[in-house]
Design an enzyme around this catalytic site. Structure first.
Site, PDB file in Angstrom:
ATOM      1  NE  ARG A 123      -3.934  -2.193   2.023  1.00  0.00           N
ATOM      2  CZ  ARG A 123      -4.744  -2.628   1.067  1.00  0.00           C
ATOM      3  NH1 ARG A 123      -4.931  -1.895  -0.019  1.00  0.00           N
ATOM      4  NH2 ARG A 123      -5.361  -3.789   1.169  1.00  0.00           N
ATOM      5  CB  VAL A 143      10.268   6.127  -5.713  1.00  0.00           C
ATOM      6  CG1 VAL A 143      11.118   4.931  -5.313  1.00  0.00           C
ATOM      7  CG2 VAL A 143       9.792   6.886  -4.469  1.00  0.00           C
ATOM      8  CG  HIS A 201       6.571   3.002  -8.405  1.00  0.00           C
ATOM      9  ND1 HIS A 201       7.815   3.571  -8.612  1.00  0.00           N
ATOM     10  CD2 HIS A 201       5.710   4.029  -8.267  1.00  0.00           C
ATOM     11  CE1 HIS A 201       7.701   4.885  -8.602  1.00  0.00           C
ATOM     12  NE2 HIS A 201       6.433   5.199  -8.386  1.00  0.00           N
TER      13      HIS A 201
HETATM   14  P1  5GP Z   1       6.076   8.311  -7.957  1.00  0.00           P
HETATM   15  O1  5GP Z   1       5.847   9.771  -7.743  1.00  0.00           O
HETATM   16  O2  5GP Z   1       7.562   7.980  -7.993  1.00  0.00           O
HETATM   17  O3  5GP Z   1       5.326   7.735  -9.121  1.00  0.00           O
HETATM   18  O4  5GP Z   1       5.435   7.584  -6.700  1.00  0.00           O
HETATM   19  C1  5GP Z   1       6.103   7.319  -5.519  1.00  0.00           C
HETATM   20  C2  5GP Z   1       5.061   6.876  -4.526  1.00  0.00           C
HETATM   21  O5  5GP Z   1       5.715   6.277  -3.430  1.00  0.00           O
HETATM   22  C3  5GP Z   1       4.224   8.036  -3.955  1.00  0.00           C
HETATM   23  O6  5GP Z   1       2.845   7.807  -4.243  1.00  0.00           O
HETATM   24  C4  5GP Z   1       4.513   7.993  -2.450  1.00  0.00           C
HETATM   25  O7  5GP Z   1       3.378   8.273  -1.654  1.00  0.00           O
HETATM   26  C5  5GP Z   1       5.007   6.562  -2.248  1.00  0.00           C
HETATM   27  N1  5GP Z   1       5.949   6.411  -1.151  1.00  0.00           N
HETATM   28  C6  5GP Z   1       6.999   7.221  -0.856  1.00  0.00           C
HETATM   29  N2  5GP Z   1       7.673   6.753   0.211  1.00  0.00           N
HETATM   30  C7  5GP Z   1       7.027   5.611   0.597  1.00  0.00           C
HETATM   31  C8  5GP Z   1       7.262   4.666   1.646  1.00  0.00           C
HETATM   32  O8  5GP Z   1       8.189   4.755   2.445  1.00  0.00           O
HETATM   33  N3  5GP Z   1       6.392   3.614   1.740  1.00  0.00           N
HETATM   34  C9  5GP Z   1       5.330   3.460   0.881  1.00  0.00           C
HETATM   35  N4  5GP Z   1       4.535   2.407   1.078  1.00  0.00           N
HETATM   36  N5  5GP Z   1       5.099   4.330  -0.129  1.00  0.00           N
HETATM   37  C10 5GP Z   1       5.935   5.392  -0.263  1.00  0.00           C
END
Ligand code: 5GP
Ligand code: ZN
Length: 120
Positions: free
Chosen positions: A31, A98, A102
């Protein structure tokens, strides 16, 4: 190969806790810590790829396994009837934060337009 400074590699390694909803030999679904919808699950490959372009070109079969895991989670979460969104933010314009591939699996309510802005 695991990348030590990568947040999602550390979650895969169990070094950072996460609420895991599905695990396969090659993928993990957990999640999102800051959910943007009633259901917001991140689906990652255990192996580190920076983004979906790198994964899709480097290991298309593994990309398919990621999709299969996302579909299984969508079923587990009861999203198949009403629908859901599967999203890969990629690079700067894509808003990726990140850099470990994902898929965002989002659902549980109408999600609105695909983008906040339209081209019109
Ligand atoms: P992006 O912006 O790279 O597509 O999405 C990164 C996602 O990782 C974001 O929706 C953010 O809320 C989630 N995220 C960041 N740090 C953590 C963490 O430590 N644990 C979890 N479960 N999600 C995280
Ligand atoms: Zn990683």
């Amino acid at each position: 190969m695991s990348t030590p400074d990568c947040l999602f590699c550390r979650i895969v390694a169990g070094e950072i806790p996460a609420t895991v909803v599905r695990e396969t030999p090659t993928t993990l679904a957990f999640r999102d810590i800051d959910p943007k919808a009633p259901v917001h699950v991140l689906v990652v490959t255990k192996e580190h790829y920076a983004d979906v372009a790198t994964l899709g070109q480097g290991d298309p079969a593994l990309a398919g396994e990621l999709l299969a895991t996302a579909a299984a989670v969508a079923g587990d979460e009861g999203l198949l009837g009403d629908g859901f969104r599967l999203m890969f933010n990629t690079g700067g314009y894509g808003g990726q934060e990140v850099f470990h591939v994902h898929a965002h699996l989002l659902g549980g309510a109408p999600l609105g337009p695909m983008l906040a802005r339209s081209m019109a």
